[in-house]
Motif scaffolding. Structure first.
Motif, PDB file in Angstrom:
ATOM      1  N   ALA A 185      14.705  46.546  67.972  1.00  5.37           N
ATOM      2  CA  ALA A 185      15.967  46.572  68.727  1.00  5.37           C
ATOM      3  C   ALA A 185      15.752  46.042  70.140  1.00  5.37           C
ATOM      4  CB  ALA A 185      16.511  47.999  68.770  1.00  5.37           C
ATOM      5  N   GLU A 186      14.603  46.362  70.718  1.00  6.43           N
ATOM      6  CA  GLU A 186      14.302  45.935  72.088  1.00  6.43           C
ATOM      7  C   GLU A 186      14.121  44.426  72.178  1.00  6.43           C
ATOM      8  OE1 GLU A 186      10.336  46.697  74.262  1.00  6.43           O
ATOM      9  OE2 GLU A 186      11.612  48.364  74.896  1.00  6.43           O
ATOM     10  N   ILE A 187      13.316  43.844  71.268  1.00  6.19           N
ATOM     11  CA  ILE A 187      13.080  42.404  71.316  1.00  6.19           C
ATOM     12  C   ILE A 187      14.355  41.634  70.971  1.00  6.19           C
ATOM     13  CG2 ILE A 187      12.270  42.177  68.919  1.00  6.19           C
ATOM     14  CD1 ILE A 187      10.253  40.119  69.885  1.00  6.19           C
ATOM     15  N   THR A 188      15.192  42.198  70.108  1.00 11.11           N
ATOM     16  CA  THR A 188      16.467  41.549  69.787  1.00 11.11           C
ATOM     17  C   THR A 188      17.366  41.503  71.004  1.00 11.11           C
ATOM     18  OG1 THR A 188      16.333  42.295  67.486  1.00 11.11           O
ATOM     19  CG2 THR A 188      18.504  41.656  68.307  1.00 11.11           C
ATOM     20  N   GLU A 189      17.439  42.622  71.719  1.00  8.76           N
ATOM     21  CA  GLU A 189      18.317  42.705  72.883  1.00  8.76           C
ATOM     22  C   GLU A 189      17.805  41.850  74.042  1.00  8.76           C
ATOM     23  OE1 GLU A 189      21.425  43.692  75.338  1.00  8.76           O
ATOM     24  OE2 GLU A 189      21.218  44.096  73.192  1.00  8.76           O
ATOM     25  N   ASN A 192       3.625  39.347  76.533  1.00  8.41           N
ATOM     26  CA  ASN A 192       4.089  39.998  77.761  1.00  8.41           C
ATOM     27  C   ASN A 192       4.204  41.510  77.567  1.00  8.41           C
ATOM     28  OD1 ASN A 192       5.352  39.639  80.548  1.00  8.41           O
ATOM     29  ND2 ASN A 192       6.963  40.754  79.481  1.00  8.41           N
ATOM     30  N   HIS A 193       4.695  41.926  76.397  1.00  6.55           N
ATOM     31  CA  HIS A 193       4.828  43.357  76.104  1.00  6.55           C
ATOM     32  C   HIS A 193       3.466  44.048  76.104  1.00  6.55           C
ATOM     33  CE1 HIS A 193       6.241  47.034  74.049  1.00  6.55           C
ATOM     34  NE2 HIS A 193       5.134  46.924  73.334  1.00  6.55           N
ATOM     35  N   ASN A 194       2.468  43.415  75.517  1.00  7.16           N
ATOM     36  CA  ASN A 194       1.154  44.047  75.369  1.00  7.16           C
ATOM     37  C   ASN A 194       0.336  44.047  76.652  1.00  7.16           C
ATOM     38  OD1 ASN A 194       1.461  44.800  72.667  1.00  7.16           O
ATOM     39  ND2 ASN A 194       0.786  42.802  71.921  1.00  7.16           N
ATOM     40  N   ARG A 195       0.783  43.315  77.682  1.00 10.07           N
ATOM     41  CA  ARG A 195       0.077  43.391  78.968  1.00 10.07           C
ATOM     42  C   ARG A 195       0.290  44.749  79.626  1.00 10.07           C
ATOM     43  NH1 ARG A 195       2.467  38.119  80.006  1.00 10.07           N
ATOM     44  NH2 ARG A 195       0.996  36.476  79.394  1.00 10.07           N
ATOM     45  N   ASP A 196       1.436  45.329  79.420  1.00  6.02           N
ATOM     46  CA  ASP A 196       1.730  46.642  80.000  1.00  6.02           C
ATOM     47  C   ASP A 196       2.557  47.454  79.009  1.00  6.02           C
ATOM     48  OD1 ASP A 196       1.899  48.743  81.811  1.00  6.02           O
ATOM     49  OD2 ASP A 196       3.667  47.911  82.820  1.00  6.02           O
ATOM     50  N   PRO A 197       1.962  47.848  77.878  1.00  6.85           N
ATOM     51  CA  PRO A 197       2.739  48.544  76.843  1.00  6.85           C
ATOM     52  C   PRO A 197       3.094  49.965  77.256  1.00  6.85           C
ATOM     53  CG  PRO A 197       0.422  48.521  76.247  1.00  6.85           C
ATOM     54  CD  PRO A 197       0.542  47.705  77.507  1.00  6.85           C
ATOM     55  N   LYS A 198       4.213  50.423  76.776  1.00  2.00           N
ATOM     56  CA  LYS A 198       4.649  51.804  77.014  1.00  2.00           C
ATOM     57  C   LYS A 198       5.043  52.418  75.666  1.00  2.00           C
ATOM     58  CE  LYS A 198       4.652  51.854  81.624  1.00  2.00           C
ATOM     59  NZ  LYS A 198       4.179  50.480  81.831  1.00  2.00           N
ATOM     60  N   PRO A 199       4.463  53.558  75.311  1.00  2.00           N
ATOM     61  CA  PRO A 199       4.842  54.176  74.029  1.00  2.00           C
ATOM     62  C   PRO A 199       6.251  54.736  74.099  1.00  2.00           C
ATOM     63  CG  PRO A 199       3.388  55.637  75.264  1.00  2.00           C
ATOM     64  CD  PRO A 199       3.451  54.347  76.039  1.00  2.00           C
ATOM     65  N   PHE A 200       6.934  54.713  72.970  1.00  2.00           N
ATOM     66  CA  PHE A 200       8.226  55.383  72.869  1.00  2.00           C
ATOM     67  C   PHE A 200       7.986  56.886  72.793  1.00  2.00           C
ATOM     68  CE2 PHE A 200       9.057  51.215  70.828  1.00  2.00           C
ATOM     69  CZ  PHE A 200       9.994  50.752  71.738  1.00  2.00           C
ATOM     70  N   VAL A 201       8.831  57.649  73.457  1.00  2.00           N
ATOM     71  CA  VAL A 201       8.686  59.107  73.478  1.00  2.00           C
ATOM     72  C   VAL A 201       9.548  59.699  72.373  1.00  2.00           C
ATOM     73  CG1 VAL A 201       8.928  61.206  74.837  1.00  2.00           C
ATOM     74  CG2 VAL A 201       8.214  59.075  75.948  1.00  2.00           C
TER      75      VAL A 201
END
Length: 364
Positions: A303-307, A331-340
């Motif tokens: 959903a995030e990459i689509t938006e 770009n996402h994997n340079r500073d990844p954040k887990p979903f809570v």
């Protein structure tokens, strides 16, 4: 030693205590009423005005005001008094009739009420209908979708997957795996008009199709990192190839189990895929219930990459689309954040039970 005046004892009945606790906890209660309820509950527990003020981070005069108001008028004293103004011209009976008609009927030859349609049917103005609907949180013009799982092991699978999110096993790596299939390379027929002050970005309503690709992704639940790749086709061969990519990418440590969360798509259960997992005993499969892809956290990444990258993009070829997806992944994997993940199994089952009850009471 100087002493303050003795406070009059504040004693609550069972009914009053229940109502105050409800006002203090209910999310739709106004913040003012919730605070006043907490003040009275603290006073009833034997706390002084000074103690209540310190605990709730408010002033002592505020505590004294609502303690006194409650002692005088009880529950009614906590509700804001009506402000001066013209008397209300719409009776409670007419408001109730509008609400009942909105909930229990439909207009002729239509699926839902509009403010003008309801106004014509009830003799009120559209503005009045709008105010009544807003006051009671009614939005007949809006609709949403849902799908209940028919999986006979729904409860067991929910407990299994949610347990991995909230309390994973020791020395375990949890990956959520899925495919975003049929991602279209769409190109607008004319150039975009960029964002300017007072005008949103605009693009043509029509577009040219330049083919599709499928994004295979594995989300690390603990870190938020994503292993991903695009494949032109969406078969068991491509899925096995992606599993090989996952296995080659992971840094394996002794005695670390790799837990894979997947949905029930047919590609995930073919003989070739089963043989792959048999050859890799470190991997443990966990299937979400049928029609429950929302339990798979990688769907949130899709959903995030689509938006953020795909929906408003313009791509003249599948290659340019795949390059854009690869750039987003890097770009996402340079500073990844887990979903809570916060929903417990009990909360999920309670919500499902409420939906089932509403369905059984709907008359359909």
């Amino acid at each position: 030693m100087k002493r303050g005046r003795r406070l009059k004892e504040l004693v609550l009945s069972d009914e009053e205590r229940t109502k105050l606790e409800q006002w203090a906890r209910r999310p739709k209660t106004s913040q003012r009423l919730a605070l006043r309820s907490r003040i009275v509950l603290q006073c009833a527990a034997g706390s002084t005005n000074t103690q209540v003020a310190a605990k709730l981070n408010i002033t002592m005069p505020t505590v004294g005001k609502w303690r006194s108001r409650f002692l005088t008028d009880r529950l009614e004293g906590l509700v804001d008094e009506p402000r001066p103004g013209a008397p209300r011209s719409i009776s409670d009976e007419r408001v109730e009739a509008v609400i009942g008609r909105t909930l229990e009927s439909k207009p002729q030859a239509a699926t839902h009420w509009s403010t003008r349609g309801m106004a014509k049917a009830t003799g009120l103005s559209p503005a009045t209908i709008g105010r009544i609907w807003r006051a009671f949180g009614l939005q007949p013009h809006r609709t949403d979708t849902f799908k209940l799982s028919t999986d006979p092991f729904f409860v067991e699978k929910v407990r299994d997957v949610v347990g991995l999110y909230l309390n994973p096993p020791d020395r375990a790596l949890v990956l959520c795996v899925d495919e975003k299939s049929q991602v279209q390379a769409l190109n607008r027929t004319q150039p975009l008009l960029p964002l300017v002050p007072g005008q949103v970005e605009r693009g043509t309503h029509d577009y040219e199709r330049h083919g599709v690709t499928s994004l295979f992704a594995a989300l690390n639940v603990a870190t938020g990192e994503v292993i991903g790749s695009c494949q032109r086709r969406h078969r068991q061969q491509e899925f096995v190839k992606f599993l090989d990519q996952i296995d080659a990418t992971l840094i394996k440590e002794p005695d670390v189990g790799i837990h894979i969360v997947m949905d029930n798509y047919g590609t995930h259960k073919t003989p070739k895929v089963k043989r792959w997992f048999q050859r890799h005993p470190a991997y443990h499969l966990h299937f979400v219930p049928t029609y429950s892809s929302w339990l798979n956290q990688v769907e949130r990444f899709f959903a995030e990459i689509t938006e953020k990258r795909i929906r408003r993009g313009s791509f003249r070829s599948v290659k340019s689309l795949e390059e854009a997806i690869a750039e987003y992944l890097d770009n996402h994997n340079r500073d990844p954040k887990p979903f809570v993940w916060t929903a417990t199994t009990e909360k999920i089952l309670e919500r499902v039970a409420k939906v089932c009850k509403r369905i059984s009471d709907s008359g359909h």
